[in-house]
Design a protein around this motif. Structure first.
Motif, mmCIF file in Angstrom:
data_model
loop_
_atom_site.group_PDB
_atom_site.id
_atom_site.type_symbol
_atom_site.label_atom_id
_atom_site.label_comp_id
_atom_site.label_asym_id
_atom_site.label_seq_id
_atom_site.Cartn_x
_atom_site.Cartn_y
_atom_site.Cartn_z
ATOM 1 N N SER A 206 0.844 -1.172 0.000
ATOM 2 C CA SER A 206 0.000 0.000 0.000
ATOM 3 C C SER A 206 0.884 1.228 0.000
ATOM 4 O O SER A 206 1.932 1.266 0.629
ATOM 5 C CB SER A 206 -0.901 0.028 1.242
ATOM 6 N N GLY A 207 0.451 2.265 -0.677
ATOM 7 C CA GLY A 207 1.219 3.492 -0.712
ATOM 8 C C GLY A 207 0.694 4.473 0.305
ATOM 9 O O GLY A 207 -0.181 4.195 1.115
ATOM 10 N N THR A 208 1.227 5.677 0.284
ATOM 11 C CA THR A 208 0.759 6.721 1.171
ATOM 12 C C THR A 208 -0.459 7.369 0.575
ATOM 13 O O THR A 208 -0.618 7.421 -0.640
ATOM 14 C CB THR A 208 1.858 7.771 1.371
ATOM 15 N N ARG B 187 -10.430 8.025 0.356
ATOM 16 C CA ARG B 187 -10.191 6.615 0.089
ATOM 17 C C ARG B 187 -9.366 6.024 1.212
ATOM 18 O O ARG B 187 -8.291 6.525 1.538
ATOM 19 C CB ARG B 187 -9.436 6.441 -1.235
ATOM 20 N N THR B 188 -9.853 4.977 1.803
ATOM 21 C CA THR B 188 -9.108 4.319 2.858
ATOM 22 C C THR B 188 -7.993 3.485 2.255
ATOM 23 O O THR B 188 -8.209 2.696 1.349
ATOM 24 C CB THR B 188 -10.028 3.388 3.669
ATOM 25 N N ASP C 43 -5.909 4.898 -3.994
ATOM 26 C CA ASP C 43 -5.357 6.245 -3.884
ATOM 27 C C ASP C 43 -4.134 6.412 -4.777
ATOM 28 O O ASP C 43 -3.596 5.440 -5.333
ATOM 29 C CB ASP C 43 -4.966 6.519 -2.433
ATOM 30 N N ALA C 44 -3.680 7.633 -4.923
ATOM 31 C CA ALA C 44 -2.543 7.935 -5.789
ATOM 32 C C ALA C 44 -1.262 7.272 -5.304
ATOM 33 O O ALA C 44 -0.435 6.828 -6.112
ATOM 34 C CB ALA C 44 -2.349 9.450 -5.876
ATOM 35 N N GLY C 45 -1.091 7.197 -3.982
ATOM 36 C CA GLY C 45 0.116 6.576 -3.451
ATOM 37 C C GLY C 45 0.207 5.103 -3.803
ATOM 38 O O GLY C 45 1.265 4.608 -4.189
ATOM 39 N N HIS C 46 -0.909 4.397 -3.686
ATOM 40 C CA HIS C 46 -0.895 2.975 -4.022
ATOM 41 C C HIS C 46 -0.735 2.773 -5.525
ATOM 42 O O HIS C 46 -0.092 1.817 -5.961
ATOM 43 C CB HIS C 46 -2.177 2.292 -3.539
ATOM 44 N N LEU D 229 -6.498 -1.251 -6.853
ATOM 45 C CA LEU D 229 -5.461 -1.492 -7.848
ATOM 46 C C LEU D 229 -4.519 -2.606 -7.410
ATOM 47 O O LEU D 229 -4.032 -2.621 -6.276
ATOM 48 C CB LEU D 229 -4.662 -0.209 -8.085
ATOM 49 N N GLY D 230 -4.268 -3.539 -8.303
ATOM 50 C CA GLY D 230 -3.310 -4.600 -8.033
ATOM 51 C C GLY D 230 -3.859 -5.777 -7.249
ATOM 52 O O GLY D 230 -3.135 -6.745 -7.012
ATOM 53 N N ASP D 231 -5.119 -5.719 -6.830
ATOM 54 C CA ASP D 231 -5.678 -6.790 -5.997
ATOM 55 C C ASP D 231 -6.231 -7.955 -6.810
ATOM 56 O O ASP D 231 -6.079 -9.114 -6.427
ATOM 57 C CB ASP D 231 -6.798 -6.243 -5.107
#
Length: 236
Positions: A4-6, A15-16, A51-54, A86-88
């Motif tokens: 997970s990103g920031t 978004r959690t 989110d953008a970080g992830h 994303l990516g899940d």
């Protein structure tokens, strides 16, 4: 699993961000999907990993914890009904979740190369592909264009339903979901080997369009769905 990103600083709905599940075992991967569907049904989605970080965190590689072989129906968006991001999920969609070489190759790639421990066949009630195949079989009239390819892929499920005395559309849909699970395992030695070694499971589920609930129809091995209680539809 993907990291997970920031949290991103974008406006709009918050978004959690959560760590993607370390779902290295098929049963844990299925339980994670059921948990997400439960949130979706309750109207309490977390929208994880969106989110953008992830987005930046998974740009260099993917490690999905489940493959979804789903129907192309526009009301059956896997990331939404399972509350994932994303990516899940590695998603392959065709009308009536019909299979062919491209579908089999995509599933094999996700399982053998990306390491996904779970393949889910995602069907739904009132499936148009099943209805079209049923009408074509009853009238003897083939649909136009390339649609006969979809109809032909569903016909074995119709014949199986007839042999089992099942005639209602949703009962036929359940049989078609189970048939697709068997087809994936029967036509892909790669997938069958992964399942035999205990590294992967194949589960067929049916989604109710109005209620939003998924329920298991078939599972190989059956233990893959043990302990994961399905959501309960909200009262009308």
């Amino acid at each position: 699993m993907s990291r997970s990103g920031t949290p991103g600083g974008q406006p709009g709905t918050q978004r959690t961000v959560e760590q993607a599940p370390v779902a290295t075992e098929p049963a844990r991967a299925y339980a994670e999907l059921v948990s997400g569907n439960r949130r979706f049904v309750a109207g309490e989605p977390r929208h994880p990993n969106q989110d953008a970080g992830h987005r930046a965190a998974v740009a260099d590689g993917q490690h999905p914890f489940a493959v979804i072989v789903g129907c192309s129906d526009s009301r059956l968006a896997a990331e939404i009904i399972f509350d994932r991001g994303l990516g899940d999920l590695f998603v392959v969609r065709t009308a009536g979740h019909t299979t062919g070489p491209e579908v089999l190759g995509s599933v094999e790639y996700a399982v053998s190369v990306l390491g996904a421990p779970l393949v889910v066949v995602l069907g739904h009630d009132s499936c148009g592909a099943v209805q079209a195949a049923r009408e074509s079989a009853a009238t003897g009239i083939a649909p136009p264009g390339h649609l006969p390819a979809v109809v032909d892929a569903v016909l074995p499920s119709l014949r199986r339903a007839t042999a089992e005395g099942v005639h209602d559309i949703d009962g036929i849909v359940d049989i078609h979901i189970a048939q697709t699970v068997e087809t994936l395992l029967g036509q892909s030695p790669v997938l069958a080997d992964e399942v035999a070694r205990g590294r992967c499971a194949v589960v067929g589920v049916s989604y109710r369009l109005a209620a939003g609930v998924v329920r298991p129809v078939a599972a190989v091995p059956a233990a893959a769905v043990a302990g994961a209680s399905t959501p309960v539809a909200p009262a009308a």
